[in-house]
Design a protein around this motif. Structure first.
Motif, PDB file in Angstrom:
ATOM      1  N   LEU B 113       0.776  -1.370  -0.104  1.00 14.55           N
ATOM      2  CA  LEU B 113       0.356   0.326  -0.038  1.00 14.55           C
ATOM      3  C   LEU B 113       0.381   1.232   0.347  1.00 14.55           C
ATOM      4  N   ALA B 114       2.196   1.210   0.921  1.00 15.80           N
ATOM      5  CA  ALA B 114       2.893   2.551   1.031  1.00 15.80           C
ATOM      6  C   ALA B 114       3.979   2.756  -1.072  1.00 15.80           C
ATOM      7  N   ALA B 115       3.703   1.458  -1.304  1.00 15.39           N
ATOM      8  CA  ALA B 115       4.575   1.888  -2.484  1.00 15.39           C
ATOM      9  C   ALA B 115       3.726   2.144  -3.075  1.00 15.39           C
ATOM     10  N   LEU B 116       2.966   1.316  -3.233  1.00 13.14           N
ATOM     11  CA  LEU B 116       1.549   1.886  -4.358  1.00 13.14           C
ATOM     12  C   LEU B 116       1.290   4.006  -4.193  1.00 13.14           C
ATOM     13  N   TYR B 117       1.213   3.770  -2.760  1.00 16.37           N
ATOM     14  CA  TYR B 117       0.845   5.282  -2.542  1.00 16.37           C
ATOM     15  C   TYR B 117       2.107   5.891  -3.272  1.00 16.37           C
ATOM     16  N   ASN B 118       2.976   5.327  -2.858  1.00 14.81           N
ATOM     17  CA  ASN B 118       4.346   6.740  -3.148  1.00 14.81           C
ATOM     18  C   ASN B 118       4.342   7.263  -4.908  1.00 14.81           C
ATOM     19  N   GLU B 119       3.690   5.332  -5.101  1.00 11.68           N
ATOM     20  CA  GLU B 119       3.562   6.028  -6.689  1.00 11.68           C
ATOM     21  C   GLU B 119       2.463   6.758  -7.728  1.00 11.68           C
ATOM     22  N   GLY B 120       2.012   7.276  -6.999  1.00 10.70           N
ATOM     23  CA  GLY B 120       0.600   8.366  -6.684  1.00 10.70           C
ATOM     24  C   GLY B 120      -0.862   7.205  -7.158  1.00 10.70           C
ATOM     25  N   PHE B 121      -1.016   6.078  -6.561  1.00 10.91           N
ATOM     26  CA  PHE B 121      -1.335   5.446  -6.820  1.00 10.91           C
ATOM     27  C   PHE B 121      -3.256   6.044  -6.424  1.00 10.91           C
ATOM     28  N   THR B 122      -4.753   6.277  -6.545  1.00  9.92           N
ATOM     29  CA  THR B 122      -5.216   6.823  -5.953  1.00  9.92           C
ATOM     30  C   THR B 122      -6.091   5.748  -5.037  1.00  9.92           C
ATOM     31  N   GLU B 123      -6.738   4.432  -5.426  1.00 12.32           N
ATOM     32  CA  GLU B 123      -8.114   3.944  -4.605  1.00 12.32           C
ATOM     33  C   GLU B 123      -7.217   2.524  -3.682  1.00 12.32           C
ATOM     34  N   LEU B 124      -6.708   3.696  -3.241  1.00 12.84           N
ATOM     35  CA  LEU B 124      -5.587   2.143  -1.816  1.00 12.84           C
ATOM     36  C   LEU B 124      -6.467   2.756  -0.288  1.00 12.84           C
ATOM     37  N   ALA B 125      -6.574   1.725  -0.190  1.00 12.23           N
ATOM     38  CA  ALA B 125      -7.087   1.462   1.696  1.00 12.23           C
ATOM     39  C   ALA B 125      -6.384   0.767   2.192  1.00 12.23           C
ATOM     40  N   HIS B 126      -7.145   0.546   3.406  1.00 16.57           N
ATOM     41  CA  HIS B 126      -6.071   0.126   4.898  1.00 16.57           C
ATOM     42  C   HIS B 126      -7.612  -0.812   5.154  1.00 16.57           C
ATOM     43  N   GLY B 127      -8.134  -2.350   5.513  1.00 17.94           N
ATOM     44  CA  GLY B 127      -9.388  -2.586   5.595  1.00 17.94           C
ATOM     45  C   GLY B 127      -9.292  -4.059   5.360  1.00 17.94           C
ATOM     46  N   PRO B 128     -10.207  -4.312   5.916  1.00 16.18           N
ATOM     47  CA  PRO B 128     -10.629  -6.195   5.993  1.00 16.18           C
ATOM     48  C   PRO B 128      -9.726  -6.460   4.837  1.00 16.18           C
ATOM     49  N   MET B 129      -9.694  -8.023   5.153  1.00 17.00           N
ATOM     50  CA  MET B 129      -8.722  -8.942   4.030  1.00 17.00           C
ATOM     51  C   MET B 129      -9.763 -10.546   4.675  1.00 17.00           C
ATOM     52  N   PRO B 130      -9.970 -10.791   3.374  1.00 16.01           N
ATOM     53  CA  PRO B 130     -10.190 -12.066   3.262  1.00 16.01           C
ATOM     54  C   PRO B 130      -9.906 -13.014   4.659  1.00 16.01           C
ATOM     55  N   SER B 131      -8.809 -13.482   4.628  1.00 14.13           N
ATOM     56  CA  SER B 131      -8.612 -14.248   6.280  1.00 14.13           C
ATOM     57  C   SER B 131      -8.770 -13.891   7.444  1.00 14.13           C
ATOM     58  N   ASP B 132      -9.752 -12.395   7.255  1.00 17.96           N
ATOM     59  CA  ASP B 132     -10.081 -11.869   8.877  1.00 17.96           C
ATOM     60  C   ASP B 132     -11.206 -12.593   8.703  1.00 17.96           C
ATOM     61  N   ILE B 133     -12.137 -13.976   7.782  1.00 16.18           N
ATOM     62  CA  ILE B 133     -13.399 -14.619   8.259  1.00 16.18           C
ATOM     63  C   ILE B 133     -12.660 -15.615   9.335  1.00 16.18           C
ATOM     64  N   LEU B 134     -11.897 -15.774   9.226  1.00 12.12           N
ATOM     65  CA  LEU B 134     -11.218 -16.454  10.499  1.00 12.12           C
ATOM     66  C   LEU B 134     -11.943 -16.467  12.021  1.00 12.12           C
ATOM     67  N   ARG B 135     -12.449 -15.134  12.194  1.00 17.24           N
ATOM     68  CA  ARG B 135     -12.211 -14.728  13.600  1.00 17.24           C
ATOM     69  C   ARG B 135     -13.777 -14.720  13.974  1.00 17.24           C
ATOM     70  N   GLU B 136     -13.328 -14.848  14.984  1.00 19.78           N
ATOM     71  CA  GLU B 136     -15.236 -14.984  15.542  1.00 19.78           C
ATOM     72  C   GLU B 136     -15.284 -13.735  14.971  1.00 19.78           C
ATOM     73  N   GLY B 137     -17.248 -14.061  14.193  1.00 19.64           N
ATOM     74  CA  GLY B 137     -17.949 -12.686  13.901  1.00 19.64           C
ATOM     75  C   GLY B 137     -17.392 -12.212  12.902  1.00 19.64           C
ATOM     76  N   GLY B 138     -16.169 -12.910  12.543  1.00 18.87           N
ATOM     77  CA  GLY B 138     -15.217 -12.389  10.731  1.00 18.87           C
ATOM     78  C   GLY B 138     -16.039 -11.877  10.277  1.00 18.87           C
ATOM     79  N   GLU B 139     -17.276 -12.525   9.733  1.00 15.70           N
ATOM     80  CA  GLU B 139     -18.268 -12.115   8.253  1.00 15.70           C
ATOM     81  C   GLU B 139     -18.684 -11.125   8.525  1.00 15.70           C
ATOM     82  N   ALA B 140     -18.644 -10.316   9.579  1.00 13.89           N
ATOM     83  CA  ALA B 140     -18.800  -8.471   9.413  1.00 13.89           C
ATOM     84  C   ALA B 140     -17.787  -8.023   9.109  1.00 13.89           C
ATOM     85  N   ALA B 141     -16.071  -8.334   9.228  1.00 18.69           N
ATOM     86  CA  ALA B 141     -14.905  -7.625   8.967  1.00 18.69           C
ATOM     87  C   ALA B 141     -15.081  -8.017   7.577  1.00 18.69           C
TER      88      ALA B 141
END
Lengths: 282, 282
Positions: B113-141
């Motif tokens: 994300l940092a490297a892409l941001y440095n390249e001027g990419f505009t649609e980057l976001a910090h947020g949930p990933m598929p692996s979060d489904i393994l958490r209890e209640g992870g479907e919400a994420a």
């Protein structure tokens, strides 16, 4: 003939030591180096949460010794954690008196060694500390420190040290966590020696990515890898040794890999003076 | 009326996921977001020591999705460790096609994300990933991630996000271990949100020393502290909470402390777009 005693002041920039450490080191010095007088600053034994006294107290203890003309040496008692919290204030409080003495330590103390090196201090070394006496066979490490401090005994030095090439040595995560800050040292043309303790292999890999990606570090003459001991179990297994890892990152970054260094968190930890060794003993 | 499907390509830049993660995420998407088509790159399931395939394989998988016009989104499958190893090569292989799509992930994926941001990419976001489904209640994420990706649902965003101020979010040690490298992002005037998982409190302190001592980070508008979870037991007790620590370092560094951020390694992890939110929905 009487020789002037070498006066060593000890302070703890991060974690505390207990009185038994001080007593054992004083006893050893009395037996093997009677020309030495060691004074443990009372700050060494304080406890403030994680630290040997709060930040202001540790910083003041550093200045008490560094700025006192009666001390020839400031010896860091132990690493642990906390030196980064006092580096900036401690450097700001130094007087010219501080430039005339030697400083010895490693591990977490590397933050102050780096900051002092940036200030042009010339008698800085990475090497054993009083707390090493607690290791099995730890007297050997403390004797080495004393032999270095009293007469720069050549056998105390890491074997590749020579007047031809400036050196520096750091714990891997400590160096990593000062990169891009004002205390990052200028390592241009230096042999950089690195060691680590009690980390996961993936974290060693990550920190070596960080270190070898830094443009300043890339100006080093090369990297020598010290011992990486007490590696934490990695699940899944990391699949690479620390030497494979450093070879990888040196290849990626274009930094020369110069082989193993005889340093580490152990009793065999040799002394690495910062900068260039004088061609003739002073 | 038929709407074009949103095509999401998933790759694992560091550690692997297993097929059960993919199946559960695909099942959830089919139920709650039928306009989405998710493709898990086979690379996600590879194992090469610590990694989801070797560096070249992971980097190629990233480029397979980023440079393919048929994908609208590149979704990082999981963090773990290994993204830093492929960041430089992956960025070097990008084409202009890659600029037209969105990228979502957090934790170790922060290096890309940092490297892409440095390249001027505009649609980057910090947020949930598929692996979060393994958490209890992870479907919400995972639902939150899908709602962000399909229609930038406002309720998916960290509550302080506004068009008035650019933002960025990182795991603390991940940001720390890119400072002073070419992928360090320019955070000038940004609200910087930080979170951590499974570290000792003294290491959080050390990394926050490192982060707040960096001149680039000091140009940020301020820091918001996300959750620091699963803190490892410190001996002796560190004596300070994560909020006391960030307040200390913000005071020392002159960076504004802006309070808590609703991000972390958990199911409540909200989305933080990098940069400035558009004033009107596109």
């Amino acid at each position: 003939m009487t020789r002037k005693k070498l006066r060593i002041g000890v302070m703890a920039p991060g974690s505390r030591i207990n009185h038994a450490v001080a007593e054992r080191v004083e006893g050893l010095a009395a037996r093997c180096a009677p020309s030495i007088e060691i004074w443990f600053h009372p700050q060494c034994f304080l406890a403030s949460g994680h630290f040997a006294g709060d930040d202001a107290t540790r910083s003041q203890a550093f200045l008490d010794i560094a700025n006192d003309t009666s001390f020839d040496v400031l010896w860091f008692a132990r690493g642990g954690y906390g030196t980064c919290r006092i580096a900036e204030n401690s450097i700001a409080g130094l007087t010219d008196v501080a430039r005339t003495k030697s400083y010895l330590g490693y591990s977490d103390a590397g933050y102050l060694l780096a900051a002092l090196y940036n200030e042009g201090f010339t008698e800085l070394a990475h090497g054993p500390m009083p707390s090493d006496i607690l290791r099995e066979g730890g007297e050997a490490a403390v004797r080495r420190a004393l032999a270095y401090l009293t007469h720069r005994a050549p056998e105390t030095l890491e074997t590749s040290i020579s007047p031809d090439m400036p050196s520096a040595a750091f714990n891997i995560i400590v160096l990593s966590q000062m990169l891009g800050t004002p205390i990052q040292p200028d390592l241009t043309n230096h042999v950089l020696m690195l060691e680590e303790i009690a980390e996961y292999m993936y974290r060693i890999d990550r920190s070596l990515f960080h270190i070898t990606s830094n443009p300043g570090v890339r100006r080093a003459a090369g990297i020598k890898l010290g011992r990486c001991s007490s590696i934490q179990p990695n699940d899944p297994d990391f699949g690479q040794t620390e030497e494979e890892i450093i070879r990888h990152w040196c290849a990626v970054s274009g930094i020369d890999y110069l082989g193993r260094a005889d340093i580490g968190h152990d009793i065999d930890n040799k002394v690495v003076p910062f900068g260039r060794l004088p061609r003739h003993d002073p």
